[in-house]
Write a protein that holds these residues in place. Sequence first.
Motif, short mmCIF file in Angstrom:
data_model
loop_
_atom_site.label_atom_id
_atom_site.label_comp_id
_atom_site.label_asym_id
_atom_site.label_seq_id
_atom_site.Cartn_x
_atom_site.Cartn_y
_atom_site.Cartn_z
N LEU A 89 0.86 -0.74 -0.13
CA LEU A 89 0.23 -0.19 -0.20
C LEU A 89 1.12 1.08 0.07
O LEU A 89 1.51 1.08 1.12
CB LEU A 89 -0.72 -0.01 1.24
CG LEU A 89 -1.22 1.19 1.49
CD1 LEU A 89 -2.79 0.91 0.24
CD2 LEU A 89 -2.90 0.49 3.02
N LEU A 90 1.37 1.95 -0.73
CA LEU A 90 1.88 3.26 -1.41
C LEU A 90 0.84 4.21 -2.13
O LEU A 90 -0.09 4.77 -2.86
CB LEU A 90 2.88 3.03 -2.00
CG LEU A 90 3.88 4.21 -2.27
CD1 LEU A 90 5.12 3.17 -3.13
CD2 LEU A 90 3.46 5.15 -3.75
N PRO A 91 0.59 5.50 -1.07
CA PRO A 91 0.23 7.01 -0.83
C PRO A 91 1.26 7.59 -1.38
O PRO A 91 2.52 7.78 -1.18
CB PRO A 91 -0.46 7.16 0.12
CG PRO A 91 0.58 6.24 1.44
CD PRO A 91 1.07 5.42 0.92
N VAL A 92 0.61 8.26 -2.34
CA VAL A 92 1.22 9.77 -3.14
C VAL A 92 0.62 11.13 -3.47
O VAL A 92 -0.81 11.01 -3.58
CB VAL A 92 1.80 9.12 -4.14
CG1 VAL A 92 0.31 9.15 -5.67
CG2 VAL A 92 2.71 10.37 -5.09
N VAL A 137 -7.03 14.31 0.46
CA VAL A 137 -7.93 14.00 2.25
C VAL A 137 -7.38 13.90 3.14
O VAL A 137 -7.29 13.58 4.43
CB VAL A 137 -9.59 12.40 2.07
CG1 VAL A 137 -10.14 12.91 0.75
CG2 VAL A 137 -8.15 11.53 0.84
N GLY A 138 -6.27 13.02 2.71
CA GLY A 138 -5.00 13.18 4.21
C GLY A 138 -4.16 11.34 3.99
O GLY A 138 -5.48 10.64 3.99
N LEU A 139 -3.38 11.70 4.88
CA LEU A 139 -3.51 10.35 4.95
C LEU A 139 -3.88 9.59 5.46
O LEU A 139 -4.29 7.83 4.49
CB LEU A 139 -1.72 10.28 5.79
CG LEU A 139 -1.21 9.28 5.96
CD1 LEU A 139 -0.52 8.92 4.66
CD2 LEU A 139 0.16 9.12 6.43
N ALA A 140 -4.52 9.39 6.08
CA ALA A 140 -5.11 8.68 7.28
C ALA A 140 -6.35 8.40 6.52
O ALA A 140 -6.76 6.78 5.98
CB ALA A 140 -6.02 8.50 8.28
N GLU A 151 -7.44 6.70 12.03
CA GLU A 151 -8.59 7.95 12.10
C GLU A 151 -7.80 9.51 11.95
O GLU A 151 -6.51 9.79 11.89
CB GLU A 151 -8.86 7.80 13.73
CG GLU A 151 -10.07 8.87 13.82
CD GLU A 151 -10.61 9.05 15.02
OE1 GLU A 151 -10.61 9.93 15.91
OE2 GLU A 151 -10.61 8.32 15.93
N HIS A 152 -8.62 9.99 11.21
CA HIS A 152 -7.83 11.14 10.80
C HIS A 152 -7.23 12.29 12.23
O HIS A 152 -7.84 11.97 12.99
CB HIS A 152 -8.40 12.39 10.19
CG HIS A 152 -7.94 13.65 10.17
ND1 HIS A 152 -6.99 13.78 8.89
CD2 HIS A 152 -7.95 15.01 10.30
CE1 HIS A 152 -6.22 14.60 8.64
NE2 HIS A 152 -6.97 15.63 9.97
N LEU A 153 -5.37 12.52 12.81
CA LEU A 153 -5.28 13.06 12.83
C LEU A 153 -3.99 14.10 12.74
O LEU A 153 -3.40 12.80 12.32
CB LEU A 153 -5.17 12.03 14.23
CG LEU A 153 -4.56 12.68 15.63
CD1 LEU A 153 -5.39 14.05 16.42
CD2 LEU A 153 -4.10 11.83 16.74
#
Length: 309
Positions: free
Chosen positions: A39-42, A105-108, A206-208
Motif C-alpha cells: 500500500l503506497l500513497p502519493v 483527503v489526508g494520509l489517514a 483515524e484522521h489526526l
Amino acid sequence: MARLEAGASAPAAAPVARVAAAPAPAPGSMADDHGFSVLLPVYAGDDAAHLERGFLSVTRDQTLRPHEVVVVRDGPVGDDIAAVLARLHELTDVPVSLVPLERNVGLARALEAGLEACKHEIVARADADDISRPERFAVQVPLVAAGHDVVGSAIQEFEDDELDPGMVRVPPTGDEIAAAARFRDPFNHPSVVYRRSAVAAAGGYEHLDLMEDYLLFARMIAAGARAENVTEPLVLYRVGAGAYARRGGRRLLASELALQRTLHSEGFVTGPQMVRNVVVRAGYRLVPEGVRKVGYRAFTRLRGGYVPD
C-alpha cells in the motif's frame, strides 16, 4: 526532550536473530490467502523521481515480490508525478492498482481507501519517498503469515544519496513495544507489515494530523494485536529538507495534545503518563528546529541508533 523520538527502552543496534517464533495465527485469519499487497500513497507534495525509485524498491528489487501494489493518489498531482503513475505498470510485472481520489483527503483517509482496495489480508506499507531494501518482504511477510498482526523494522536515514546512509532508528521489540507505546510510537510507520483484519479490528486509521499511525498502533496494542519489530534496518528513510521542521510547530503540537487526550480517554495511558507526555512531547514540538535536530540525534545514538563509519 528529544527522548520522545528516541525512547530509552529500545535495544542496541546490533545483529540479532530476527525475532522469536511467531504465535500461531488466529483461526481463519489467513484463509487460503497466501499473497500480500503493498500500500503506497502519493500526493502532490511528493517528488516524481523519489516515487519511481521507491516503487521499484518494493517491486523489481524485492527477493520476495508482492502480489499487487495499491497506489493511492491523494488528490490532484502535478504532471511529473502523473507521468510516473501512468507508466508504473511498465516498470514491473507485479499488478498495480491505482486508487485516484478527487481531492486531497489526508494520509489517514487515503490509507483507508487503499486498504479497502487491497485484495490480500497481509499488507505492507510503503511511502513514496523511501526505499525498501531487497530483503524486506522476505523477512517481514513470513512473520505476519506465521501469526503476528503487525511487524515493523528499524529504518536507516539518508539525505540525498541512498548509497550513503546514516543513522539507524531502532524500535523496541517484544514486551518493550507495549511499554514504549505509552510514551512514543513504537513502530516506524513506513516499515510496517500488518494484517488488514487487525487494523480494522482497532478501528482503522483515524484522521489526526501527522499522528494517525501512532493512534492506530496504540489501539491495535490495546486490542491485543500480536506485535513485533525487526532490529535490522529494512527501509531507507529519506530525511531531506524539512524533515526536522515537520516534527515541530503549532500544527503538530495541536495533534499531540489531541492524541494524548484520546489515549487517556481510552485508558491506554494513565493520568500521570498523559501529563508526562504533554510536558515532554508537547514541549519538544516547541523548541527551535536546530535544537530539536541536535537533541534527537544525540539521544537516538544513546538508545542504540548509530552513524556507521
